[in-house]
Design a protein around this motif. Structure first.
Motif, short mmCIF file in Angstrom:
data_model
loop_
_atom_site.label_atom_id
_atom_site.label_comp_id
_atom_site.label_asym_id
_atom_site.label_seq_id
_atom_site.Cartn_x
_atom_site.Cartn_y
_atom_site.Cartn_z
N LEU A 1 99.13 55.06 -11.31
CA LEU A 1 99.80 56.34 -11.52
C LEU A 1 101.28 56.23 -11.16
N ILE A 2 102.13 56.70 -12.05
CA ILE A 2 103.56 56.86 -11.76
C ILE A 2 103.93 58.27 -12.16
N ASN A 3 104.37 59.06 -11.18
CA ASN A 3 104.69 60.48 -11.43
C ASN A 3 103.49 61.23 -12.01
N ASN A 4 102.30 60.90 -11.47
CA ASN A 4 101.06 61.56 -11.87
C ASN A 4 100.68 61.28 -13.33
N ARG A 5 101.23 60.22 -13.91
CA ARG A 5 100.90 59.83 -15.27
C ARG A 5 100.37 58.40 -15.25
N PRO A 6 99.34 58.10 -16.04
CA PRO A 6 98.80 56.74 -16.05
C PRO A 6 99.78 55.76 -16.66
N ALA A 7 99.89 54.60 -16.03
CA ALA A 7 100.78 53.54 -16.51
C ALA A 7 100.03 52.22 -16.52
N ALA A 8 100.13 51.50 -17.63
CA ALA A 8 99.50 50.18 -17.76
C ALA A 8 100.40 49.13 -17.11
N VAL A 9 99.79 48.28 -16.30
CA VAL A 9 100.53 47.26 -15.54
C VAL A 9 100.31 45.90 -16.19
N VAL A 10 101.42 45.24 -16.56
CA VAL A 10 101.36 43.94 -17.22
C VAL A 10 102.23 42.95 -16.45
N HIS A 11 101.64 41.84 -16.03
CA HIS A 11 102.40 40.77 -15.37
C HIS A 11 102.86 39.75 -16.41
N PHE A 12 104.04 39.17 -16.19
CA PHE A 12 104.51 38.13 -17.12
C PHE A 12 105.10 36.96 -16.35
N ASN A 13 104.92 35.77 -16.91
CA ASN A 13 105.45 34.53 -16.37
C ASN A 13 105.89 33.65 -17.53
N PRO A 14 106.88 32.79 -17.31
CA PRO A 14 107.28 31.87 -18.38
C PRO A 14 106.18 30.85 -18.65
N VAL A 15 106.08 30.46 -19.90
CA VAL A 15 105.14 29.40 -20.24
C VAL A 15 105.53 28.13 -19.50
N TYR A 16 104.58 27.39 -19.04
CA TYR A 16 104.80 26.21 -18.20
C TYR A 16 105.82 25.26 -18.82
N ASN A 17 106.75 24.80 -17.98
CA ASN A 17 107.72 23.75 -18.32
C ASN A 17 108.77 24.18 -19.33
N LEU A 18 109.02 25.50 -19.44
CA LEU A 18 110.12 25.96 -20.28
C LEU A 18 111.27 26.37 -19.38
N ARG A 19 112.29 25.55 -19.29
CA ARG A 19 113.36 25.76 -18.32
C ARG A 19 114.32 26.87 -18.72
#
Length: 383
Positions: free
Chosen positions: A204-222
């Motif tokens: 919940l953010i400000n009483n509204r549902p929010a989808a949480v998405v994590h992101f990371n760089p693909v391995y070995n991409l500098r």
């Protein structure tokens, strides 16, 4: 405070219901506000990530201090909905709703900006200003412009050593943290194949549902420098909040770009560079609400065999949105990327700061600013 654990709730947004006017709590959960006479019968809204939004009439307050307790909540959804919230679906909805969620005309924002620099455990710079941001339309590639309205800085802060650490282009660069406007790489469809995205949960953010998405760089991409977390409003699919930072490899690769100038006998090593950006919905449009940048760097003086850790924090919060016939800024008054914010502040205008709302500094900042113009460091907002 947290209602169950009694812990402070830092960076809680406090605003008038239906208005882009307010303040936020400090690290200790403390805040102060000055209420304009014409808003005495209005309602204050307390909202922050992970807590149920609290509404309190202004008339419930008095001149004496009081404690507000927020209820920690989690949002439960049906299992079938959870499995539908995959990153591909979320990004499709985000892109389809971009046109409806963000402005397509010039908008003038009034905002408060603050810079803090800490050398080990002592503050060496505490500066703040009210700024105007001329935001270009979200469907336009033109850069935003920022100009200084009024500023002030602490006069009695002293550094521990002869090393001077300054942040270049502060207000200019922090406005570039509008990742939606700038289509940052982790939102840009052209670069999406270089990131790994994982749906986590709905909160919940400000009483509204929010989808949480994590992101990371693909391995070995500098060349992909960031990792972090995205929060998408599941009703409008706008980006509500993003927390991201440079990866360890990213810090190494950008060291020369981050550090503009240093003596030969000094070795400077960036240790952490992270950001938090938030957006707020007003009248069916989402606006750049606040941003925070935290840059930690270790400096070694080979001659003196001395090591210092510096932490530079920049933060900005929007207090007013103006639409309509917005005039462009004169180029001479806009803040540039090669300018140093503290050097632009010349005089302290007490009459200007007198009627602004307050973001209370942490306790150690209060001590550092005891003699600053007969007042503690405060943040006040234009009504």
């Amino acid at each position: 405070l947290d209602k169950s654990g009694q812990d402070p709730v830092p960076y809680c947004n406090i605003s008038f219901e239906g208005l882009a006017l307010g303040t936020m709590t400090n690290m200790d959960g403390r805040f102060s506000m000055k209420i304009p006479n014409n808003l005495q019968n209005d309602t204050l809204v307390f909202s922050t990530l992970g807590y149920e939004t609290l509404y309190m009439p202004v008339q419930d307050f008095s001149d004496s201090a009081r404690t507000i307790k927020l209820l920690n909540v989690s949002y439960k959804i049906k299992t079938v909905d959870v499995f539908n919230y995959n990153p591909e679906f979320i990004f499709e909805q985000y892109e389809e709703n971009l046109h409806d969620n963000y402005e397509h005309e010039n908008v003038l924002l009034t905002a408060f900006y603050r810079e803090l620099t800490r050398e080990n455990d002592s503050y060496t710079n505490i500066s703040e200003a009210v700024v105007n941001i001329l935001k270009a339309p979200y469907n336009h590639h033109r850069d935003d412009a920022v100009r200084l309205v009024k500023g002030r800085k602490a006069a009695d802060v002293k550094k521990d050593s002869d090393i001077r650490f300054t942040l270049m282009g502060g207000p200019y660069y922090i406005t570039k943290l509008d990742v939606v406007k700038n289509n940052e790489s982790f939102l840009n469809a052209e670069f999406r194949e270089f990131y790994s995205y994982n749906f986590d949960r709905v909160t919940l953010i400000n009483n509204r549902p929010a989808a949480v998405v994590h992101f990371n760089p693909v391995y070995n991409l500098r060349d992909i420098l960031f990792e972090g977390t995205l929060y998408f409003d599941t009703e409008t699919w706008a980006l509500v909040r993003v927390e991201f930072e440079y990866t360890r490899e990213g810090l190494k690769d950008t060291r020369d770009a981050l550090i503009h100038r240093k003596p030969l006998h000094i070795k400077a090593t960036p240790r952490e560079l992270g950001y938090v950006v938030q957006y707020k919905q007003v009248n069916d449009k989402w606006y750049f609400r606040s941003a925070r940048s935290m840059f930690e760097i270790r400096i070694r003086d080979r001659k003196k065999r001395e090591r210092k850790d510096f932490l530079s924090t920049s933060e900005i919060i929007t207090t007013q949105v103006e639409k309509g016939n917005i005039e462009h800024f004169n180029r001479k008054e806009t803040f540039r990327s090669n300018e140093i914010f503290t050097e632009k502040i010349k005089n302290y205008d007490q009459s200007f700061w007198e009627n602004y709302n307050v973001i209370e500094p942490e306790e150690d900042l209060i001590k550092a600013l005891r003699d600053f113009d007969k007042d503690d460091l405060v943040v006040r907002y234009r009504n």
